[in-house]
Design an enzyme around this catalytic site. Structure first.
Site, PDB file in Angstrom:
ATOM      1  CG  HIS A 133      22.026  -3.693  16.942  1.00 55.29           C
ATOM      2  ND1 HIS A 133      21.665  -2.511  17.558  1.00 55.29           N
ATOM      3  CD2 HIS A 133      23.321  -3.523  16.543  1.00 55.29           C
ATOM      4  CE1 HIS A 133      22.681  -1.665  17.525  1.00 55.29           C
ATOM      5  NE2 HIS A 133      23.695  -2.249  16.906  1.00 55.29           N
ATOM      6  CB  THR A 158      18.948   6.104  16.508  1.00 55.24           C
ATOM      7  OG1 THR A 158      20.060   5.627  17.277  1.00 55.24           O
ATOM      8  CG2 THR A 158      19.436   6.996  15.381  1.00 55.24           C
TER       9      THR A 158
HETATM   10  C1  BJW Z   1      11.606   8.931  18.928  1.00 55.39           C
HETATM   11  C2  BJW Z   1      10.242   8.758  19.220  1.00 55.39           C
HETATM   12  C3  BJW Z   1       9.330   8.891  18.162  1.00 55.39           C
HETATM   13  C4  BJW Z   1      11.347   8.481  21.044  1.00 55.39           C
HETATM   14  N1  BJW Z   1       9.811   9.165  16.924  1.00 55.39           N
HETATM   15  N2  BJW Z   1      12.041   9.197  17.698  1.00 55.39           N
HETATM   16  C5  BJW Z   1      33.317   3.407  20.438  1.00 55.39           C
HETATM   17  C6  BJW Z   1      33.207   4.337  21.444  1.00 55.39           C
HETATM   18  C7  BJW Z   1      32.578   4.013  22.650  1.00 55.39           C
HETATM   19  C8  BJW Z   1      32.032   2.753  22.859  1.00 55.39           C
HETATM   20  C9  BJW Z   1      32.134   1.835  21.844  1.00 55.39           C
HETATM   21  C10 BJW Z   1      32.760   2.153  20.662  1.00 55.39           C
HETATM   22  N3  BJW Z   1      32.684   1.059  19.846  1.00 55.39           N
HETATM   23  C11 BJW Z   1      32.033   0.073  20.494  1.00 55.39           C
HETATM   24  C12 BJW Z   1      31.687   0.510  21.722  1.00 55.39           C
HETATM   25  C13 BJW Z   1      30.975  -0.264  22.729  1.00 55.39           C
HETATM   26  C14 BJW Z   1      29.500  -0.359  22.507  1.00 55.39           C
HETATM   27  C15 BJW Z   1      28.876   1.030  22.574  1.00 55.39           C
HETATM   28  O1  BJW Z   1      28.566   1.667  21.595  1.00 55.39           O
HETATM   29  N4  BJW Z   1      28.609   1.514  23.774  1.00 55.39           N
HETATM   30  C16 BJW Z   1      27.979   2.831  23.957  1.00 55.39           C
HETATM   31  C17 BJW Z   1      26.844   2.688  24.942  1.00 55.39           C
HETATM   32  C18 BJW Z   1      29.001   3.845  24.329  1.00 55.39           C
HETATM   33  N5  BJW Z   1      29.186  -0.993  21.226  1.00 55.39           N
HETATM   34  C19 BJW Z   1      29.222  -2.314  21.089  1.00 55.39           C
HETATM   35  O2  BJW Z   1      29.580  -3.050  22.002  1.00 55.39           O
HETATM   36  C20 BJW Z   1      28.855  -2.880  19.733  1.00 55.39           C
HETATM   37  N6  BJW Z   1      29.810  -3.835  19.292  1.00 55.39           N
HETATM   38  C21 BJW Z   1      30.989  -3.490  18.776  1.00 55.39           C
HETATM   39  O3  BJW Z   1      31.314  -2.328  18.621  1.00 55.39           O
HETATM   40  O4  BJW Z   1      31.771  -4.571  18.421  1.00 55.39           O
HETATM   41  C22 BJW Z   1      33.155  -4.346  18.171  1.00 55.39           C
HETATM   42  C23 BJW Z   1      33.826  -4.481  19.513  1.00 55.39           C
HETATM   43  C24 BJW Z   1      33.847  -5.701  20.100  1.00 55.39           C
HETATM   44  C25 BJW Z   1      34.498  -5.849  21.326  1.00 55.39           C
HETATM   45  C26 BJW Z   1      35.058  -4.718  21.955  1.00 55.39           C
HETATM   46  C27 BJW Z   1      34.964  -3.470  21.335  1.00 55.39           C
HETATM   47  C28 BJW Z   1      34.352  -3.352  20.089  1.00 55.39           C
HETATM   48  C29 BJW Z   1      27.542  -3.653  19.827  1.00 55.39           C
HETATM   49  C30 BJW Z   1      26.392  -2.806  20.170  1.00 55.39           C
HETATM   50  C31 BJW Z   1      25.145  -3.677  20.306  1.00 55.39           C
HETATM   51  C32 BJW Z   1      23.952  -2.895  20.843  1.00 55.39           C
HETATM   52  N7  BJW Z   1      22.940  -3.829  21.200  1.00 55.39           N
HETATM   53  C33 BJW Z   1      21.625  -3.322  21.619  1.00 55.39           C
HETATM   54  C34 BJW Z   1      20.751  -4.544  22.033  1.00 55.39           C
HETATM   55  C35 BJW Z   1      20.301  -5.307  20.789  1.00 55.39           C
HETATM   56  C36 BJW Z   1      19.392  -6.434  21.132  1.00 55.39           C
HETATM   57  C37 BJW Z   1      18.125  -5.965  21.779  1.00 55.39           C
HETATM   58  O5  BJW Z   1      17.295  -5.283  21.144  1.00 55.39           O
HETATM   59  O6  BJW Z   1      17.947  -6.294  22.952  1.00 55.39           O
HETATM   60  O7  BJW Z   1      21.002  -2.607  20.554  1.00 55.39           O
HETATM   61  S1  BJW Z   1      21.710  -2.112  22.939  1.00 55.39           S
HETATM   62  C38 BJW Z   1      20.436  -1.076  22.320  1.00 55.39           C
HETATM   63  O8  BJW Z   1      20.962   0.190  21.856  1.00 55.39           O
HETATM   64  C39 BJW Z   1      19.917  -1.793  21.057  1.00 55.39           C
HETATM   65  C40 BJW Z   1      19.641  -0.629  20.152  1.00 55.39           C
HETATM   66  O9  BJW Z   1      19.585  -1.082  18.810  1.00 55.39           O
HETATM   67  C41 BJW Z   1      20.801   0.290  20.432  1.00 55.39           C
HETATM   68  C42 BJW Z   1      20.580   1.709  20.023  1.00 55.39           C
HETATM   69  O10 BJW Z   1      19.525   2.279  20.733  1.00 55.39           O
HETATM   70  P1  BJW Z   1      18.515   3.256  19.967  1.00 55.39           P
HETATM   71  O11 BJW Z   1      17.815   2.510  18.919  1.00 55.39           O
HETATM   72  O12 BJW Z   1      19.226   4.484  19.564  1.00 55.39           O
HETATM   73  O13 BJW Z   1      17.437   3.532  21.117  1.00 55.39           O
HETATM   74  P2  BJW Z   1      17.465   4.605  22.300  1.00 55.39           P
HETATM   75  O14 BJW Z   1      16.506   4.164  23.317  1.00 55.39           O
HETATM   76  O15 BJW Z   1      18.848   4.872  22.744  1.00 55.39           O
HETATM   77  O16 BJW Z   1      16.960   5.953  21.625  1.00 55.39           O
HETATM   78  C43 BJW Z   1      15.639   6.108  21.185  1.00 55.39           C
HETATM   79  C44 BJW Z   1      15.507   7.455  20.495  1.00 55.39           C
HETATM   80  O17 BJW Z   1      14.217   7.534  19.937  1.00 55.39           O
HETATM   81  C45 BJW Z   1      15.671   8.648  21.440  1.00 55.39           C
HETATM   82  O18 BJW Z   1      16.586   9.564  20.865  1.00 55.39           O
HETATM   83  C46 BJW Z   1      14.265   9.248  21.507  1.00 55.39           C
HETATM   84  O19 BJW Z   1      14.261  10.674  21.629  1.00 55.39           O
HETATM   85  C47 BJW Z   1      13.716   8.845  20.165  1.00 55.39           C
HETATM   86  N8  BJW Z   1      12.257   8.752  20.072  1.00 55.39           N
HETATM   87  N9  BJW Z   1      10.112   8.484  20.536  1.00 55.39           N
HETATM   88  C48 BJW Z   1      11.126   9.317  16.730  1.00 55.39           C
HETATM   89  N10 BJW Z   1       8.010   8.744  18.338  1.00 55.39           N
END
Ligand code: BJW
Ligand code: ZN
Length: 263
Positions: free
Chosen positions: A119, A198
């Site tokens: 990302h 994640t």
């Molecule tokens: C602990 C802890 C401790 C707490 N120890 N653990 C298919 C189906 C449905 C939707 C889509 C799909 N394909 C694409 C999409 C759309 C979209 C998407 O996925 N949406 C969903 C919300 C449904 N995806 C995209 O748009 C992606 N692009 C793409 O697919 O391109 C092709 C395309 C283009 C055009 C149209 C269609 C397709 C891009 C996704 C980009 C995500 N960007 C972000 C921001 C990055 C920049 C920034 O940092 O600001 O990335 S959003 C945010 O979420 C960030 C993260 O990397 C990402 C994931 O989050 P993460 O890391 O999992 O964090 P949390 O907060 O969700 O979870 C934290 C976890 O930690 C929890 O479980 C806690 O319990 C745990 N935890 N303490 C261990 N101590």
């Protein structure tokens, strides 16, 4: 933590390993995760309202300042025991690939050598129009540009004058092709896959552990809370990664006296 002995035995055989990390691994470094409450000034915004191209078009200053705040948090933070345990694991295994969704650079600061950033990175910016990077040899770095024109937030692209933006992947944008292809290949060919900190909600990164499961790899999740992936994994180690990962690495590879990982 009590780690299943079969998992320890497997690690000692040095399986080909892929690791996916998310915001949770940096939580114990004081970096807020995405889907838990935002803090302070930003408590009233959802990340989905800030991490999209539409949000940047609508409110470029707001989005720039959110990233500036996060960049500052990361600069003051240090890697935690979970980041260090993964760097230690890399040095103990022969074939290892670390894939991160995080943009904070803490894996590299902990000593991980091979890191695929899916990302992007908080440390880089690019032009929102011509996509010129600002760290090339002929162009000043973006901090110099920003310091020369502090009234302009976001700073302007030196090539075309459009707003600069963080070089990160927002919703609806494609992931960097080479990093994503390498991550996909690692998921398709690994014998063990670790999904750490994640929520397993954001695609396409969330598909990587499923690819690993489909091809027969042992999949381990490390997270204090359940996710949509939990019912499918081979082992769910429920706890904070800063405690679980040092236990896992120390139990599999008991350290030479005095060098064991602290948690
Ligand atoms: C602990 C802890 C401790 C707490 N120890 N653990 C298919 C189906 C449905 C939707 C889509 C799909 N394909 C694409 C999409 C759309 C979209 C998407 O996925 N949406 C969903 C919300 C449904 N995806 C995209 O748009 C992606 N692009 C793409 O697919 O391109 C092709 C395309 C283009 C055009 C149209 C269609 C397709 C891009 C996704 C980009 C995500 N960007 C972000 C921001 C990055 C920049 C920034 O940092 O600001 O990335 S959003 C945010 O979420 C960030 C993260 O990397 C990402 C994931 O989050 P993460 O890391 O999992 O964090 P949390 O907060 O969700 O979870 C934290 C976890 O930690 C929890 O479980 C806690 O319990 C745990 N935890 N303490 C261990 N101590
Ligand atoms: Zn430009």
């Amino acid at each position: 933590m009590d780690i299943p002995s079969e998992l320890i035995q497997l690690l000692r055989k040095k399986p080909r390993t892929a690791v996916l990390t998310g915001a949770g691994i940096s939580a114990e470094s004081g970096i807020p995760t995405f889907r838990e409450a935002q803090t302070g000034l930003w408590a009233r915004y959802q990340p989905e309202d800030l991490a999209t191209p539409a949000a940047f078009e609508r409110s470029p200053r707001l989005v720039w300042e959110w990233y500036a705040w996060r960049r500052e948090l990361v600069a003051k933070a240090s890697p935690n025991a979970g980041h260090y345990a993964l760097a230690a694991l890399e040095s103990r295994l022969d074939e290892y690939c670390l894939i991160t969704q995080n943009v904070d650079g803490l894996h590299a600061r902990a000593g991980s050598r091979c890191v695929l950033e899916l990302h992007g990175s908080l440390q880089r910016v690019k032009c929102s129009r011509c996509h010129a990077a600002t760290d090339g040899e002929d162009i000043p770095d973006w901090q110099t540009i920003a310091a020369a024109h502090p009234e302009e937030i976001p700073p302007r692209c030196p090539s075309c004058g459009a707003a600069l933006r963080p070089d990160v992947v927002w919703f609806g944008e494609s992931l960097p092709g080479a990093a994503f292809q390498a991550a996909w290949q690692a998921a398709e060919t690994c014998q063990m896959f670790l999904s750490i900190g994640t929520s397993a909600l954001v695609q396409p990164a969330a598909s990587l552990p499923l690819i690993a499961l489909q091809q027969g790899a042992v999949v381990v999740e490390i997270n204090p809370s359940a996710t949509p992936l939990t019912p499918q994994v081979t082992y769910s180690l429920m706890g904070p990664s800063g405690a679980v990962l040092p236990d896992l690495v120390n139990q599999a590879f008991p350290a030479v006296a005095g060098t064991s990982l602290q948690n």
